[in-house]
Design a protein around this motif. Structure first.
Motif, PDB file in Angstrom:
ATOM      1  N   CYS A  32     -49.489 -61.037  22.762  1.00 52.67           N
ATOM      2  CA  CYS A  32     -49.065 -61.322  21.392  1.00 52.67           C
ATOM      3  C   CYS A  32     -48.716 -59.987  20.747  1.00 52.67           C
ATOM      4  CB  CYS A  32     -50.169 -62.027  20.599  1.00 52.67           C
ATOM      5  SG  CYS A  32     -49.673 -62.393  18.882  1.00 52.67           S
ATOM      6  N   PHE A  33     -47.428 -59.720  20.576  1.00 53.79           N
ATOM      7  CA  PHE A  33     -47.003 -58.444  20.017  1.00 53.79           C
ATOM      8  C   PHE A  33     -47.272 -58.372  18.526  1.00 53.79           C
ATOM      9  CE2 PHE A  33     -44.435 -58.880  23.887  1.00 53.79           C
ATOM     10  CZ  PHE A  33     -44.777 -57.697  24.509  1.00 53.79           C
ATOM     11  N   ALA A  34     -47.307 -59.515  17.842  1.00 55.09           N
ATOM     12  CA  ALA A  34     -47.607 -59.508  16.409  1.00 55.09           C
ATOM     13  C   ALA A  34     -49.040 -59.059  16.144  1.00 55.09           C
ATOM     14  CB  ALA A  34     -47.380 -60.897  15.814  1.00 55.09           C
ATOM     15  N   CYS A  35     -49.945 -59.413  17.045  1.00 57.79           N
ATOM     16  CA  CYS A  35     -51.359 -59.022  16.900  1.00 57.79           C
ATOM     17  C   CYS A  35     -51.710 -57.808  17.756  1.00 57.79           C
ATOM     18  CB  CYS A  35     -52.270 -60.192  17.270  1.00 57.79           C
ATOM     19  SG  CYS A  35     -52.134 -61.603  16.152  1.00 57.79           S
ATOM     20  N   GLN A  36     -50.735 -57.340  18.546  1.00 62.80           N
ATOM     21  CA  GLN A  36     -50.953 -56.195  19.449  1.00 62.80           C
ATOM     22  C   GLN A  36     -52.159 -56.442  20.348  1.00 62.80           C
ATOM     23  OE1 GLN A  36     -50.909 -52.689  16.694  1.00 62.80           O
ATOM     24  NE2 GLN A  36     -49.101 -52.126  17.869  1.00 62.80           N
ATOM     25  N   GLY A  37     -52.170 -57.608  20.975  1.00 66.14           N
ATOM     26  CA  GLY A  37     -53.297 -57.949  21.833  1.00 66.14           C
ATOM     27  C   GLY A  37     -52.869 -58.707  23.067  1.00 66.14           C
ATOM     28  N   MET A  38     -53.797 -58.811  24.027  1.00 60.09           N
ATOM     29  CA  MET A  38     -53.535 -59.506  25.279  1.00 60.09           C
ATOM     30  C   MET A  38     -54.786 -60.243  25.732  1.00 60.09           C
ATOM     31  SD  MET A  38     -53.376 -56.223  27.867  1.00 60.09           S
ATOM     32  CE  MET A  38     -52.243 -55.323  26.819  1.00 60.09           C
ATOM     33  N   GLU A  58     -43.297 -49.867  28.725  1.00 56.28           N
ATOM     34  CA  GLU A  58     -41.931 -50.161  28.312  1.00 56.28           C
ATOM     35  C   GLU A  58     -41.901 -51.334  27.328  1.00 56.28           C
ATOM     36  OE1 GLU A  58     -37.482 -50.864  30.225  1.00 56.28           O
ATOM     37  OE2 GLU A  58     -39.255 -50.980  31.519  1.00 56.28           O
ATOM     38  N   LEU A  59     -42.704 -52.363  27.581  1.00 54.05           N
ATOM     39  CA  LEU A  59     -42.767 -53.507  26.676  1.00 54.05           C
ATOM     40  C   LEU A  59     -43.284 -53.090  25.296  1.00 54.05           C
ATOM     41  CD1 LEU A  59     -44.151 -56.424  28.879  1.00 54.05           C
ATOM     42  CD2 LEU A  59     -41.965 -56.343  27.686  1.00 54.05           C
ATOM     43  N   LEU A  60     -44.346 -52.279  25.287  1.00 53.76           N
ATOM     44  CA  LEU A  60     -44.906 -51.828  24.016  1.00 53.76           C
ATOM     45  C   LEU A  60     -43.882 -50.994  23.248  1.00 53.76           C
ATOM     46  CD1 LEU A  60     -48.568 -50.835  24.981  1.00 53.76           C
ATOM     47  CD2 LEU A  60     -47.674 -53.035  24.210  1.00 53.76           C
ATOM     48  N   HIS A  61     -43.139 -50.171  23.980  1.00 51.58           N
ATOM     49  CA  HIS A  61     -42.118 -49.350  23.337  1.00 51.58           C
ATOM     50  C   HIS A  61     -41.002 -50.218  22.770  1.00 51.58           C
ATOM     51  CE1 HIS A  61     -38.680 -46.465  23.188  1.00 51.58           C
ATOM     52  NE2 HIS A  61     -39.624 -45.688  22.703  1.00 51.58           N
ATOM     53  N   GLN A  62     -40.600 -51.245  23.505  1.00 49.83           N
ATOM     54  CA  GLN A  62     -39.543 -52.140  23.034  1.00 49.83           C
ATOM     55  C   GLN A  62     -39.960 -52.872  21.760  1.00 49.83           C
ATOM     56  OE1 GLN A  62     -38.806 -54.724  26.348  1.00 49.83           O
ATOM     57  NE2 GLN A  62     -37.596 -53.223  27.483  1.00 49.83           N
ATOM     58  N   HIS A  63     -41.244 -53.145  21.627  1.00 52.19           N
ATOM     59  CA  HIS A  63     -41.742 -53.909  20.473  1.00 52.19           C
ATOM     60  C   HIS A  63     -42.374 -53.009  19.416  1.00 52.19           C
ATOM     61  CE1 HIS A  63     -41.233 -58.076  22.005  1.00 52.19           C
ATOM     62  NE2 HIS A  63     -41.299 -57.481  23.177  1.00 52.19           N
ATOM     63  N   ARG A  64     -42.070 -51.716  19.455  1.00 49.19           N
ATOM     64  CA  ARG A  64     -42.712 -50.786  18.537  1.00 49.19           C
ATOM     65  C   ARG A  64     -42.357 -51.054  17.077  1.00 49.19           C
ATOM     66  NH1 ARG A  64     -38.267 -48.625  20.659  1.00 49.19           N
ATOM     67  NH2 ARG A  64     -36.933 -47.200  19.475  1.00 49.19           N
ATOM     68  N   GLY A  65     -41.210 -51.700  16.839  1.00 50.15           N
ATOM     69  CA  GLY A  65     -40.796 -51.970  15.468  1.00 50.15           C
ATOM     70  C   GLY A  65     -41.184 -53.349  14.969  1.00 50.15           C
ATOM     71  N   ASP A  66     -41.878 -54.129  15.810  1.00 54.37           N
ATOM     72  CA  ASP A  66     -42.276 -55.476  15.387  1.00 54.37           C
ATOM     73  C   ASP A  66     -43.259 -55.410  14.226  1.00 54.37           C
ATOM     74  OD1 ASP A  66     -40.777 -56.195  17.542  1.00 54.37           O
ATOM     75  OD2 ASP A  66     -42.347 -57.344  18.553  1.00 54.37           O
ATOM     76  N   ALA A  67     -43.192 -56.411  13.352  1.00 58.80           N
ATOM     77  CA  ALA A  67     -44.169 -56.502  12.267  1.00 58.80           C
ATOM     78  C   ALA A  67     -45.543 -56.798  12.855  1.00 58.80           C
ATOM     79  CB  ALA A  67     -43.761 -57.600  11.291  1.00 58.80           C
ATOM     80  N   HIS A  68     -46.536 -56.046  12.429  1.00 58.69           N
ATOM     81  CA  HIS A  68     -47.897 -56.227  12.927  1.00 58.69           C
ATOM     82  C   HIS A  68     -48.791 -56.713  11.802  1.00 58.69           C
ATOM     83  CE1 HIS A  68     -46.782 -52.795  15.916  1.00 58.69           C
ATOM     84  NE2 HIS A  68     -46.378 -53.964  16.353  1.00 58.69           N
ATOM     85  N   HIS A  69     -49.771 -57.516  12.139  1.00 60.49           N
ATOM     86  CA  HIS A  69     -50.741 -57.925  11.131  1.00 60.49           C
ATOM     87  C   HIS A  69     -52.141 -57.798  11.715  1.00 60.49           C
ATOM     88  CE1 HIS A  69     -50.716 -61.727  13.376  1.00 60.49           C
ATOM     89  NE2 HIS A  69     -49.427 -61.817  13.145  1.00 60.49           N
TER      90      HIS A  69
END
Length: 243
Positions: A32-38, A58-69
């Motif tokens: 879950c990239f929104a929660c930065q968890g697995m 690479e996945l984390l870098h691609q999603h570095r601009g995603d909104a996080h909560h």
């Protein structure tokens, strides 16, 4: 109909990604990239191949601009919906937070905690923390994501983890320890504390600028008083791995 696991925190469907296993074959992780968890099913956290870690970078870098909560106060197991128990583990990378299912269906980790568990971080020295404190007010703990005022605290007030940085040299050592040839990268700890602080601030500033450009239509943007040490570390590692 295939089962789609829900994120233990936000309860939205997770992204199922397949990675190489250290024992051969593949394994599936719920991200879950929104929660930065697995989410890890039993023993999956110990079976990820070193090459898969680079893919995860690479996945984390691609999603570095995603909104996080932030994580919810109450996390639930995606398999049985029971509340997850918050706990602490200690690994070579230091102390980190994890959330386990009492029925032993698995565990939930933030991206930061996973990196600590695998030894992809090193602790910041007192001089490095002081140099960073002159440039930023607060940072997010790599382990639990809590806000740390580094002008006054040199450890996380929530999980008591030492302040750590995802750093190229630590990644090289960890990959070598896990059985993969380490990539040759410039050792980050050879730089002066001021140079390291300047590099981290520049990386985080660029990331925040990119995020604001992508999310101009959103009502809320990146908070300028919080510094994401994990994301800055990912930027630093990824920029060197791609050379």
């Amino acid at each position: 109909m295939p089962f789609t696991p829900l994120c233990p925190s936000c309860r939205q469907p997770t992204e199922i990604r397949r990675f190489a296993a250290s024992t051969g074959g593949t394994l599936e992780l719920d991200l879950c990239f929104a929660c930065q968890g697995m989410w890890f099913d039993p023993q999956e956290n110990t079976r990820l191949a070193p090459a898969a870690v680079l893919e995860l970078f690479e996945l984390l870098h691609q999603h570095r601009g995603d909104a996080h909560h932030p994580l919810a106060d109450r996390l639930r197991c995606p398999r049985c919906s029971q509340a997850l128990a918050k706990g602490y583990d200690v690994a070579q990378g230091g102390r980190y937070v994890t959330y386990r299912c009492a029925a032993r269906h698995g565990r939930f980790s933030t991206f930061g905690s996973f990196m600590v568990e695998k030894g992809f971080v090193r602790h910041l020295s007192t001089m490095e923390i002081e140099a960073l404190a002159e440039r930023v007010g607060t940072i997010n703990c790599t382990s639990c994501g809590g806000t740390v005022d580094i002008r006054h605290d040199h450890a996380c007030p929530y999980c008591r983890s030492a302040l750590s940085l995802l750093d190229p040299q630590a990644v090289d050592k960890a990959l070598a320890r896990h059985g993969s040839a380490a990539r040759q990268t410039a050792p980050a700890d050879a730089a002066s504390p001021d140079a390291l602080a300047d590099a981290l601030v520049a990386l985080e500033r660029n990331r925040a600028r990119e995020e604001r450009a992508r999310q101009r239509e959103r009502l809320e943007g990146t908070r300028s008083d919080e510094f994401d040490l994990l994301t800055a570390g990912i930027e630093m590692v990824w920029s060197l791995l791609r050379r």
